[in-house]
Every structure is written in C-alpha cells, then in structure tokens.
Design an enzyme around this catalytic site. Sequence first.
Site, PDB file in Angstrom:
ATOM      1  N   GLU A 169      -0.108  -9.493  -0.562  1.00  0.00           N
ATOM      2  CA  GLU A 169      -1.539  -9.826  -0.417  1.00  0.00           C
ATOM      3  C   GLU A 169      -2.209  -9.877  -1.792  1.00  0.00           C
ATOM      4  O   GLU A 169      -3.067 -10.726  -2.052  1.00  0.00           O
ATOM      5  CB  GLU A 169      -2.223  -8.809   0.492  1.00  0.00           C
ATOM      6  CG  GLU A 169      -1.709  -8.924   1.932  1.00  0.00           C
ATOM      7  CD  GLU A 169      -2.278  -7.868   2.847  1.00  0.00           C
ATOM      8  OE1 GLU A 169      -1.896  -6.692   2.673  1.00  0.00           O
ATOM      9  OE2 GLU A 169      -3.101  -8.202   3.713  1.00  0.00           O
TER      10      GLU A 169
ATOM     11  N   GLU B 110       3.767  -5.099   7.502  1.00  0.00           N
ATOM     12  CA  GLU B 110       2.859  -4.080   8.038  1.00  0.00           C
ATOM     13  C   GLU B 110       3.071  -3.834   9.526  1.00  0.00           C
ATOM     14  O   GLU B 110       2.924  -2.723  10.016  1.00  0.00           O
ATOM     15  CB  GLU B 110       1.397  -4.495   7.792  1.00  0.00           C
ATOM     16  CG  GLU B 110       0.917  -4.325   6.356  1.00  0.00           C
ATOM     17  CD  GLU B 110       1.177  -5.538   5.475  1.00  0.00           C
ATOM     18  OE1 GLU B 110       2.067  -6.356   5.806  1.00  0.00           O
ATOM     19  OE2 GLU B 110       0.496  -5.677   4.444  1.00  0.00           O
TER      20      GLU B 110
ATOM     21  N   ALA C  17       0.854  -1.191   0.000  1.00  0.00           N
ATOM     22  CA  ALA C  17       0.000   0.000   0.000  1.00  0.00           C
ATOM     23  C   ALA C  17       0.889   1.239   0.000  1.00  0.00           C
ATOM     24  O   ALA C  17       2.028   1.190   0.467  1.00  0.00           O
ATOM     25  CB  ALA C  17      -0.880  -0.010   1.241  1.00  0.00           C
TER      26      ALA C  17
ATOM     27  N   GLY D 108       0.780  -5.151   1.043  1.00  0.00           N
ATOM     28  CA  GLY D 108      -0.329  -5.266   0.096  1.00  0.00           C
ATOM     29  C   GLY D 108       0.116  -5.910  -1.213  1.00  0.00           C
ATOM     30  O   GLY D 108      -0.698  -6.515  -1.922  1.00  0.00           O
TER      31      GLY D 108
HETATM   32  C1  LIG Z   1      -2.629  -2.102   5.401  1.00  0.00           C
HETATM   33  C2  LIG Z   1      -1.281  -1.909   4.907  1.00  0.00           C
HETATM   34  C3  LIG Z   1      -0.836  -2.452   3.782  1.00  0.00           C
HETATM   35  C4  LIG Z   1      -1.696  -3.288   2.952  1.00  0.00           C
HETATM   36  C5  LIG Z   1       0.538  -2.234   3.309  1.00  0.00           C
HETATM   37  O1  LIG Z   1       0.908  -2.727   2.302  1.00  0.00           O
HETATM   38  S1  LIG Z   1       1.553  -1.244   4.234  1.00  0.00           S
HETATM   39  C6  LIG Z   1       3.051  -1.194   3.273  1.00  0.00           C
HETATM   40  C7  LIG Z   1       3.805  -2.448   3.402  1.00  0.00           C
HETATM   41  N1  LIG Z   1       5.047  -2.357   2.657  1.00  0.00           N
HETATM   42  C8  LIG Z   1       6.176  -2.039   3.237  1.00  0.00           C
HETATM   43  O2  LIG Z   1       6.266  -1.853   4.429  1.00  0.00           O
HETATM   44  C9  LIG Z   1       7.353  -1.915   2.339  1.00  0.00           C
HETATM   45  C10 LIG Z   1       8.030  -0.589   2.580  1.00  0.00           C
HETATM   46  N2  LIG Z   1       9.169  -0.380   1.684  1.00  0.00           N
HETATM   47  C11 LIG Z   1      10.338  -0.994   1.868  1.00  0.00           C
HETATM   48  O3  LIG Z   1      10.548  -1.805   2.731  1.00  0.00           O
HETATM   49  C12 LIG Z   1      11.437  -0.592   0.941  1.00  0.00           C
HETATM   50  O4  LIG Z   1      11.139   0.698   0.471  1.00  0.00           O
HETATM   51  C13 LIG Z   1      11.602  -1.550  -0.253  1.00  0.00           C
HETATM   52  C14 LIG Z   1      12.173  -2.875   0.245  1.00  0.00           C
HETATM   53  C15 LIG Z   1      10.305  -1.763  -0.986  1.00  0.00           C
HETATM   54  C16 LIG Z   1      12.613  -0.917  -1.252  1.00  0.00           C
HETATM   55  O5  LIG Z   1      13.818  -0.626  -0.567  1.00  0.00           O
HETATM   56  P1  LIG Z   1      14.942   0.254  -1.261  1.00  0.00           P
HETATM   57  O6  LIG Z   1      15.217  -0.256  -2.601  1.00  0.00           O
HETATM   58  O7  LIG Z   1      16.058   0.344  -0.276  1.00  0.00           O
HETATM   59  O8  LIG Z   1      14.323   1.683  -1.484  1.00  0.00           O
HETATM   60  P2  LIG Z   1      13.779   2.733  -0.431  1.00  0.00           P
HETATM   61  O9  LIG Z   1      13.392   2.081   0.825  1.00  0.00           O
HETATM   62  O10 LIG Z   1      14.750   3.844  -0.334  1.00  0.00           O
HETATM   63  O11 LIG Z   1      12.438   3.231  -1.124  1.00  0.00           O
HETATM   64  C17 LIG Z   1      12.479   3.980  -2.331  1.00  0.00           C
HETATM   65  C18 LIG Z   1      11.408   5.042  -2.255  1.00  0.00           C
HETATM   66  O12 LIG Z   1      10.141   4.412  -2.259  1.00  0.00           O
HETATM   67  C19 LIG Z   1       9.380   4.832  -1.148  1.00  0.00           C
HETATM   68  N3  LIG Z   1       8.531   3.731  -0.721  1.00  0.00           N
HETATM   69  C20 LIG Z   1       8.891   2.479  -0.515  1.00  0.00           C
HETATM   70  N4  LIG Z   1       7.846   1.725  -0.186  1.00  0.00           N
HETATM   71  C21 LIG Z   1       6.790   2.542  -0.193  1.00  0.00           C
HETATM   72  C22 LIG Z   1       5.409   2.358   0.066  1.00  0.00           C
HETATM   73  N5  LIG Z   1       4.904   1.156   0.379  1.00  0.00           N
HETATM   74  N6  LIG Z   1       4.603   3.420  -0.025  1.00  0.00           N
HETATM   75  C23 LIG Z   1       5.076   4.635  -0.365  1.00  0.00           C
HETATM   76  N7  LIG Z   1       6.384   4.878  -0.630  1.00  0.00           N
HETATM   77  C24 LIG Z   1       7.213   3.834  -0.544  1.00  0.00           C
HETATM   78  C25 LIG Z   1      10.415   5.205  -0.089  1.00  0.00           C
HETATM   79  O13 LIG Z   1       9.873   6.073   0.844  1.00  0.00           O
HETATM   80  C26 LIG Z   1      11.470   5.846  -0.944  1.00  0.00           C
HETATM   81  O14 LIG Z   1      11.022   7.156  -1.230  1.00  0.00           O
HETATM   82  P3  LIG Z   1      12.030   8.364  -1.239  1.00  0.00           P
HETATM   83  O15 LIG Z   1      12.699   8.352   0.096  1.00  0.00           O
HETATM   84  O16 LIG Z   1      12.994   8.064  -2.346  1.00  0.00           O
HETATM   85  O17 LIG Z   1      11.158   9.557  -1.461  1.00  0.00           O
END
Ligand SMILES: C/C=C(\C)C(=O)SCCNC(=O)CCNC(=O)[C@H](O)C(C)(C)COP(=O)(O)OP(=O)(O)OC[C@H]1O[C@@H](n2cnc3c(N)ncnc32)[C@H](O)[C@@H]1OP(=O)(O)O
Length: 716
Positions: free
Chosen positions: A103, A123, A61, A100
Amino acid sequence: MARYVRIPGSIALITLANPPVNALSAAVRRGITETLSRAIADPEVKAVVLCGENGNFCGGADIKEFAGPMSGPGLVPMIDAIEAGEKPVVAAIEGVALGGGLELALGCHYRIAHCKARVGLPEVTLGLLPAAGGTQRLPRLIGLSAALDLITTGRHVSAQEALQLGIVDRLTEGDTLGVAVEFAQSIAGQPLGSRRLSTRTPACPADLDSFLQGALVQVRRRARGAMAPEACVRAVGAAATLPYSQGMQREQELMASLFRSAQARALQYCFFSQRLVGRWSTPSGARWDSAEPRPIRRAAVIGLGTMGRGIAVSLLQAGIAVVAVETDEQQLEAGRRAVTALLERRAQGRGSEGPLRFTTDLQQLRQVELVIEAVFEDLAVKKQVFRQLSAVCPADTLLCTNTSGLDVEQLAACTRSPELVVGTHFFGPAHVMKLLEVVYGPRSSPVAVATAMHLGKRLGKVSVAVGNCPGFVGNRMLKPYLEQAHFLLEEGAAPEQVDQALEEFGFAMGVFRVADLSGLDVGWRVRKEAGLTGPGVAPGESPRRRQGRRYSPLPDLLCEQGRLGQKTGRGWYLYEGPGAREARPDPWTHSFLQQYRQQHGLQPRAVPQQEVLERCLYALINEGFRVLEDGIATGPEDIDIIYVFGYGWPRHRGGPMFHAGAVGLATVLDRLEHYHHAHPDIPNLQPSALLRRLVASGNPPIQKWREVIRRVRSQL
Ligand SMILES: C/C=C(\C)C(=O)SCCNC(=O)CCNC(=O)[C@H](O)C(C)(C)COP(=O)(O)OP(=O)(O)OC[C@H]1O[C@@H](n2cnc3c(N)ncnc32)[C@H](O)[C@@H]1OP(=O)(O)O
C-alpha cells in the site's frame, strides 16, 4: 527507523530500517513521515527513492502492534502525503512488499522491483482488509477483477506477474536501488497527474452487480463463516461505485468491524503460532537452534500407494533425487504411471525436479541419505521393512516412517541405528497438504529431528515436532471426536445433521463426509488390530462395550455391509456410483440406524446442534489437554497448527485449543462435566487435570498456558 540521505543528482533516499522485514511500526511510520517532509522541504531534492534495508522493501503493518493501543502517525495520512506531494517518489522493491508495504508502494508514483521480489495484500489472512488505501488504489491500478482476486485470496504475486498486471512499472535483475535512483533522476520534474492512483477510475466488469454477487458467493464457499473475505469484496466494490474519498471512508468502516474481532485475533494467533512451532524442542533437550540438520540430496520412498506417490512428488519438487521402491513389477508400474501423471499435472511453471528412479530392488538404496517408508499400515509389515532397510542402507541413513499412528520406537528397535529413526507423518494428498508431523521416539537424536523438520520446510510444509504415542497428536485427538459422532447417531442424530453442525462451525466437510472420502475400511482395519471388532473380540462381550467402556459398532457394521464410502458408492451417504463425490442423504442409513436403535433398546431423541458441537469438539479439545499433560505436544500452538493445517479446522477459529480459550475454559470444563455426568461410560468426556488446573489458575491467556503445563507435568 527510517534513514535519510541525499545522494548526487538531487535525489533523497529514504530507507526503512526495521529488520527483519521492515514492518511499519510506529517508529517506522514516524521516520517516513519526518524524512518525507524533509525531502519535500529541501529545494535541492527533485525526486525521492523509498527502499527497505536488508533486501526487503516492507512486510506491512507491524502485526505485533495490533494487540495494543495504536500510537504514532497513521498509515493512511502518511501514504496520502506521499501521493499528494509534488516531488516524484519511486519505490525500489526488493524481497517483499506485502500488506501495508505494498500500500505504501501504491502511494508512490512509480514502482521498480527486483525480479525475485514478491508483492501482495495478505491482510485477509490475518482477518483484516488492506485498510491503508489498498482496496481503493489497487482496483484503480489493475482493474476490479484482478484486484479482487489478490485482495480476497491474499496470495503473493511474483515480480513477473506484478509486471504483467501493472502493479510494478519495471523489473530489474541487478541493483534495484541503482536502477530506481537512475529512474528517479530521469523523471524528476515531470507532471505526476495520473501517477496518483487515487485520481484514476477503476476498470470494472460490465455487469458489476452480478460480478460482486458472484464474488461474495465464491468467498463464502472458500472460507465458510469467515468475515474478512466478505468485507474485502464490499470494500473493493466501493472502489467501483464511490468516489475515492468515500471509498476510503467505506474501507475504514469495514476495517473497524474486523480489527478487534475474535476472528482477527484467531488468525493473527495462527500467524505467530506457525512461526513458533518452527522453534521446536523435545523433552530430551534437543532444540531447533542447537541441532544441525543434515543436507539431503538423495532419498528413497518405500511403497507407492497413494501416500508414497504424493511423498515422492513432494521430494522431487524440492529438487531431491528419489528412488521409488515397490515390491513387484506390477505395483511398480502402477506407481510409475501415477507419479508421472502427478508430476506432469504439476509441472507447469515449476522449477526443475530432482531425478527419479523406480526399482523393486532394495540394494539400490546404498546411496540414499534418507528413506521414507510408506507401506501398508501394519506394524508387522513395517517392522520387516525397517529390518531390511537397516541391512541395506548406510548406517548413517535417516529412516523415516509415514505411519499415521503406530509406535515409532518399535520400528526404531528393528534397526542398527535407532537414534536415526523418526516418524514423518504426511497428510494426503502428500504433495498438496501443508502439514508434516515429525514424530520423535525416546531414542531419536537431535540431528534426526532437525533433519526431518528441515526437510519439511524444504518441501514447503509446516512441520510440527511431536512425541510418540498411538495416533501422535492429530489422530489421537481425532479418536474421541469420531467416537462422539457415532454415539450421537446411536442417540438419535442423522449423519447429515452432525455434518451440517460441523460445517456451519466452519469445517469444509463434516466428520461423516470425511469418513466416506477417506474410506471407512481404514478405521475398520485399525479397530480390528486393536481387538475392538472382528475375531479378536472376547466371546460374549456386548456389542456396545469394549475394554470396559462404551463402544459404537456402527462404522464396523457399515463396513461389513460393503459400504466403504465414496469408493464403493455408498457409506454414511449415497453416491451416484463408485468414485462419485456428491454425497446424498441415504434412506438406507436412516432405516439402518432406526433398526439398530430398536435392536439395542435405544430411545432416539432430537439432538440439538449445540450438543453436536459441544460433544464432538470438547471431547477432541479434552484429549488435546491430555496430549499437553503427557508432553506429546510442547504447547497449545503445536496442536492448533496441526489441526488448522492437517485436519481442516477453520483457521478463523484459531485451532481447537485457541477455540477453548475463546469460548472460555470454565465453560468447556462445565460442559464436559455435564456430559460426563450424563455418560459416565465415556472416559474421554471426563475433564483432564490440565483443563481443571487452567480454570483454577484463573483462565490465563493461551500464551501463558505453558507455565501451567510445566507445573501440571511435574506433578503427574
Ligand atoms: C491493516 C493491516 C495492514 C496494513 C497490514 O499490513 S497487516 C500485515 C500484512 N503483512 C503480512 O501479512 C506479511 C506477514 N509476513 C510474512 O508473510 C512473512 O513474515 C514474510 C513473507 C514477510 C517473511 O517470511 P520469512 O522470510 O519466512 O520470515 P518469517 O515469516 O519467519 O518472519 C520473520 C520474523 O518477522 C516477523 N514478521 C513478519 N512480518 C511481520 C509483520 N508484518 N509484523 C510484525 N512481525 C512480522 C515474524 O513474526 C518473524 O518473527 P520471529 O518469529 O522471528 O520473532
């Protein structure tokens, strides 16, 4: 935000397109919903392949959307529609399928993953639970026990483990999309029956009640006071006991209790702050996006005490060749045995390590690109080491010190190239702890800072760039916290009472248990050097006053008694014997404190738990505001990440500065004023100018503090 193409062989290809991680924003959800309807309605389409752009399936998400009102199609009906459809949908997973994203893949009928992909339901680390059916579908796919592990830890699982667990059906080393399309063609028209996970019955442990009870105890122990892990256990428990539709209802109810919680806000703040600190800058204008780090292939570690050993292991595991240096053969041999044992213990399942050499000869450092000095915490000794390093290493070698608070500039001044000297403050055990404070001195070059920051990332650490002052950020803020804890003992509290208050707040260990674990002699040595105790104290000075302010000699007195903590079997607490870990309240300490109070005419009082928390935490936070005023940390996020990753600050409370905002800055100010009025001889309790200014500015959200900080700094 989701592209649709028909490809030969009656396959529809839906591609999530929201770089960098294809987060499921409203636009992406809309795109998937619309393109799926199109595929279902098209009689020519026999099967669907779902993939993500840019080598990533989906990062879950869109976390940025959580702060605002939700719009667009919901995830749950979207995933339900995929699962319920009559045409098989194959998820082609490259990069990550997280939250998500996984999922969504679980709603598909088949999952094909690239061998380097990672999947997981993280999450819980955001203060949430997998509320798009994850808590109900995953147990039905891999059994309750394995699902509970993944959901309560949020850990990422490799493609290989995902295959073993049964999360994915097939792995590929090559063209994931090609394999998925071919596979989709091969299963088109086959009945979907039990491929719909919601129709399955989860495999459960025989004694379900005690299993779930045990899981609750475990998650409570792991993250004291955190709500999300408990909610995860309850949601997964519902998968075992309720039909799917009722389990989904339970999942939604539990999610509703978490979604707008203060803990979820704190954890999501940590997520974004962790990324923000990577975009570092220094007052001299060096920046993460303009300074180019140097490649590091060969490094040296000077000093193989506890920290040096951990640093060497950390470097080796990142594939960097290490020359490990000690002063004499005996110390070298002890270091060699310890490093080898650490490497052996951590070897299983890890990649290849860099080559390792041990030596007592500094001449062996002629080839290294970076040196990390980790000798005894004594400025004179370290200066001597830096002089020697500067003489033997190539002029362009980056020289780093692992000091935990000494002046980096004084070390730089001992070298030929002071611009190539920085602090790399590791936290023990250095091969385990995730934090690295990178300390730039006034002369550190952008390249030096960039190289150290990049090195930290390579070592798998969260690196935070900070300025040079005694104790840097973390230890500087810790000092007033420790001081308050000692004053509270003088005033009537017992060590276990202070610790209990802090542990109930969420710290894994209270201040006195930590002191016993680290060794009381560490601080004793620092205080002796600072002239606060020992022969450097001016004759006739009162034992409870130093340098014009209140001082507590309690920890010095303990050290003088040989009570150095766990290593001597007694410190603030009593232990079974030297090296034992279980802390027991010690009647000796109680009577020692009683005598001390009598001797100094202190009337003991009952100290309320609230006062313990306010005095310890607000004194620390107040110093945090001073660190910001002084420009030692760029923003509150830097401080919070340092405290969460290096000092055991409970992550679900977001870090000290976030906590101050959550409590209300006006409240923090009011309580500090109250305590400073009661204890005018403790300058640390005097509210900082920045805190006052923030309150006067109307308590802005933490994301806006930097503007106020800039204004305060420009006036100081
Ligand atoms: C209910 C809730 C539900 C259904 C959910 O899904 S909650 C979200 C669950 N997902 C996560 O927790 C994953 C979060 N992201 C990560 O763990 C990492 O970003 C990654 C493993 C996906 C990639 O890692 P990496 O390659 O090191 O890159 P960054 O971590 O630096 O991320 C790059 C930019 O993307 C933004 N980001 C990452 N994931 C999300 C997200 N789910 N939503 C919005 N934005 C996301 C992150 O903030 C970085 O942004 P900038 O810092 O470059 O602006």
